[in-house]
Design an enzyme around this catalytic site. Structure first.
Site, PDB file in Angstrom:
ATOM      1  N   SER A  39      48.316   6.675  -4.798  1.00 18.09           N
ATOM      2  CA  SER A  39      49.351   5.815  -4.233  1.00 18.09           C
ATOM      3  C   SER A  39      49.109   4.409  -4.762  1.00 18.09           C
ATOM      4  O   SER A  39      47.975   3.938  -4.839  1.00 18.09           O
ATOM      5  CB  SER A  39      49.259   5.790  -2.704  1.00 18.09           C
ATOM      6  OG  SER A  39      49.987   4.675  -2.196  1.00 18.09           O
ATOM      7  N   HIS A  97      51.897   7.675  -8.014  1.00 24.24           N
ATOM      8  CA  HIS A  97      52.703   7.972  -6.815  1.00 24.24           C
ATOM      9  C   HIS A  97      53.259   6.655  -6.276  1.00 24.24           C
ATOM     10  O   HIS A  97      52.521   5.819  -5.737  1.00 24.24           O
ATOM     11  CB  HIS A  97      51.804   8.634  -5.775  1.00 24.24           C
ATOM     12  CG  HIS A  97      52.467   9.002  -4.490  1.00 24.24           C
ATOM     13  ND1 HIS A  97      53.117  10.199  -4.297  1.00 24.24           N
ATOM     14  CD2 HIS A  97      52.569   8.310  -3.316  1.00 24.24           C
ATOM     15  CE1 HIS A  97      53.578  10.236  -3.041  1.00 24.24           C
ATOM     16  NE2 HIS A  97      53.257   9.106  -2.429  1.00 24.24           N
ATOM     17  N   ASP A 129      55.211   4.662  -3.668  1.00 21.95           N
ATOM     18  CA  ASP A 129      55.632   4.761  -2.262  1.00 21.95           C
ATOM     19  C   ASP A 129      56.758   3.771  -2.005  1.00 21.95           C
ATOM     20  O   ASP A 129      56.521   2.570  -1.861  1.00 21.95           O
ATOM     21  CB  ASP A 129      54.442   4.477  -1.336  1.00 21.95           C
ATOM     22  CG  ASP A 129      53.555   5.685  -1.185  1.00 21.95           C
ATOM     23  OD1 ASP A 129      52.318   5.537  -1.319  1.00 21.95           O
ATOM     24  OD2 ASP A 129      54.085   6.779  -0.943  1.00 21.95           O
ATOM     25  N   MET A 174      59.676   2.284   0.227  1.00 19.44           N
ATOM     26  CA  MET A 174      59.998   2.169   1.649  1.00 19.44           C
ATOM     27  C   MET A 174      61.126   1.150   1.850  1.00 19.44           C
ATOM     28  O   MET A 174      61.116   0.084   1.239  1.00 19.44           O
ATOM     29  CB  MET A 174      58.770   1.715   2.437  1.00 19.44           C
ATOM     30  CG  MET A 174      57.572   2.652   2.256  1.00 19.44           C
ATOM     31  SD  MET A 174      56.147   2.064   3.217  1.00 19.44           S
ATOM     32  CE  MET A 174      54.862   3.140   2.550  1.00 19.44           C
ATOM     33  N   HIS A 192      58.113   8.699  -4.113  1.00 19.68           N
ATOM     34  CA  HIS A 192      58.144   9.200  -2.731  1.00 19.68           C
ATOM     35  C   HIS A 192      59.110   8.286  -1.986  1.00 19.68           C
ATOM     36  O   HIS A 192      58.762   7.156  -1.634  1.00 19.68           O
ATOM     37  CB  HIS A 192      56.733   9.150  -2.140  1.00 19.68           C
ATOM     38  CG  HIS A 192      56.689   9.489  -0.688  1.00 19.68           C
ATOM     39  ND1 HIS A 192      55.559   9.254   0.077  1.00 19.68           N
ATOM     40  CD2 HIS A 192      57.606  10.000   0.153  1.00 19.68           C
ATOM     41  CE1 HIS A 192      55.793   9.641   1.324  1.00 19.68           C
ATOM     42  NE2 HIS A 192      57.041  10.078   1.393  1.00 19.68           N
ATOM     43  N   MET A 233      60.836   6.981   0.951  1.00 20.04           N
ATOM     44  CA  MET A 233      60.845   6.868   2.403  1.00 20.04           C
ATOM     45  C   MET A 233      62.014   5.937   2.765  1.00 20.04           C
ATOM     46  O   MET A 233      61.829   4.777   3.148  1.00 20.04           O
ATOM     47  CB  MET A 233      59.495   6.317   2.911  1.00 20.04           C
ATOM     48  CG  MET A 233      58.372   7.321   2.739  1.00 20.04           C
ATOM     49  SD  MET A 233      56.717   6.609   2.841  1.00 20.04           S
ATOM     50  CE  MET A 233      56.502   6.149   1.116  1.00 20.04           C
ATOM     51  N   MET A 238      53.077  15.457   4.395  1.00 22.16           N
ATOM     52  CA  MET A 238      52.464  14.218   4.877  1.00 22.16           C
ATOM     53  C   MET A 238      51.332  14.536   5.831  1.00 22.16           C
ATOM     54  O   MET A 238      51.510  15.279   6.801  1.00 22.16           O
ATOM     55  CB  MET A 238      53.502  13.345   5.574  1.00 22.16           C
ATOM     56  CG  MET A 238      54.616  12.825   4.674  1.00 22.16           C
ATOM     57  SD  MET A 238      54.002  11.928   3.251  1.00 22.16           S
ATOM     58  CE  MET A 238      53.198  10.529   4.056  1.00 22.16           C
ATOM     59  N   ASP A 247      49.509  14.060   1.282  1.00 26.25           N
ATOM     60  CA  ASP A 247      49.640  12.613   1.142  1.00 26.25           C
ATOM     61  C   ASP A 247      49.309  11.903   2.451  1.00 26.25           C
ATOM     62  O   ASP A 247      50.047  12.023   3.429  1.00 26.25           O
ATOM     63  CB  ASP A 247      51.093  12.304   0.730  1.00 26.25           C
ATOM     64  CG  ASP A 247      51.349  10.837   0.503  1.00 26.25           C
ATOM     65  OD1 ASP A 247      52.524  10.477   0.306  1.00 26.25           O
ATOM     66  OD2 ASP A 247      50.388  10.049   0.535  1.00 26.25           O
TER      67      ASP A 247
END
Ligand code: DX5
Ligand code: ZN
Length: 223
Positions: free
Chosen positions: A10, A35, A37, A39, A68, A70, A139, A176
């Site tokens: 991450s 990866h 992340d 958001m 990823h 979110m 997750m 993750d």
């Protein structure tokens, strides 16, 4: 067929003032993919990076990028991260009203389609979209922040692996959240083959040694 063990850091713990160097260091340390992340401050109570930041790093590295997402508007943002250079784009099942269509849309853009399950979401949620799935992310923390405590979900990982094997699907199973040298083995034994590590990996002074240790722990648990 047994899927290869992969280490996917991450990027959240990175020093964003030196993001390019941090990513290059990770690639040189032997990680298999980055990866990202992503958001939006709505799906999770945090805001991180958009597609332009990911795109700015793409030409500086050779390893694959995975996004990823979110975000509540997963269908709107998925194409932007494919365009930014992510070869795998993962959307949360909890954010997709029409998950079957969302996954197909990602594939139609030429990327690998990934689906993410929050800790509370049962594995059976994705039983009817495995045909449309290349990657499953389980997750092991509640999404939104790095550095959280690992939630043990071994039965869920095993159940997911059993569903994938029953259909002979070629699907990566990734975990993750809170993954480190102490718990990566049990996740690998349960059926995961890709491992996100943020804070644990960034704690190693020698990042290559950290990647090697995490990989060795996962491999040993599968042998
Ligand atoms: C949490 C993210 C994870 C997290 C991993 O919302 O999806 O990727 O940043 O970081 P660690 O390994 O520190 O839990
Ligand atoms: Zn993540």
């Amino acid at each position: 067929m047994r899927r290869p063990i992969e280490i996917a850091p991450s990027i959240l713990p990175a020093d964003f003032a030196r993001l390019g160097q941090e990513c290059t260091d990770l690639e040189n340390a032997g990680v298999d993919r980055i990866h990202w992340d992503v958001m939006d401050g709505v799906f999770v109570p945090n805001i991180t990076m958009g597609p332009d930041i990911v795109k700015s790093l793409r030409s500086h590295l050779t390893i694959p990028f995975e996004a990823h997402l979110m975000v509540v508007n997963a269908d709107e943002f998925a194409p932007l991260f494919v365009e930014a250079g992510c070869s795998t784009v993962m959307v949360h099942a909890e954010a997709c009203t029409h998950l079957h269509r969302s996954l197909n849309n990602i594939r139609n853009l030429g990327a690998r389609a990934g689906v993410v399950l929050n800790p509370h979401t049962p594995a059976c949620t994705i039983a009817n979209v495995l045909e449309q799935t290349d990657h499953i992310l389980i997750m092991t923390v509640n999404p939104g922040f790095g550095g959280q405590t690992y939630i043990r979900l071994l039965d869920k990982i095993s159940e997911t692996k059993a569903m994938v094997d029953a259909g002979s699907y070629e699907i990566d199973i990734e975990v993750d959240g809170g993954i480190n040298a102490d718990n990566i083995g049990e996740c690998a034994a349960a059926g995961a083959n890709v491992f996100v590590s943020g804070s644990a990996l960034f704690r190693y002074d020698d990042r290559a040694a950290g990647v090697s240790e995490l990989r060795a722990c996962a491999e040993a648990a599968r042998s």
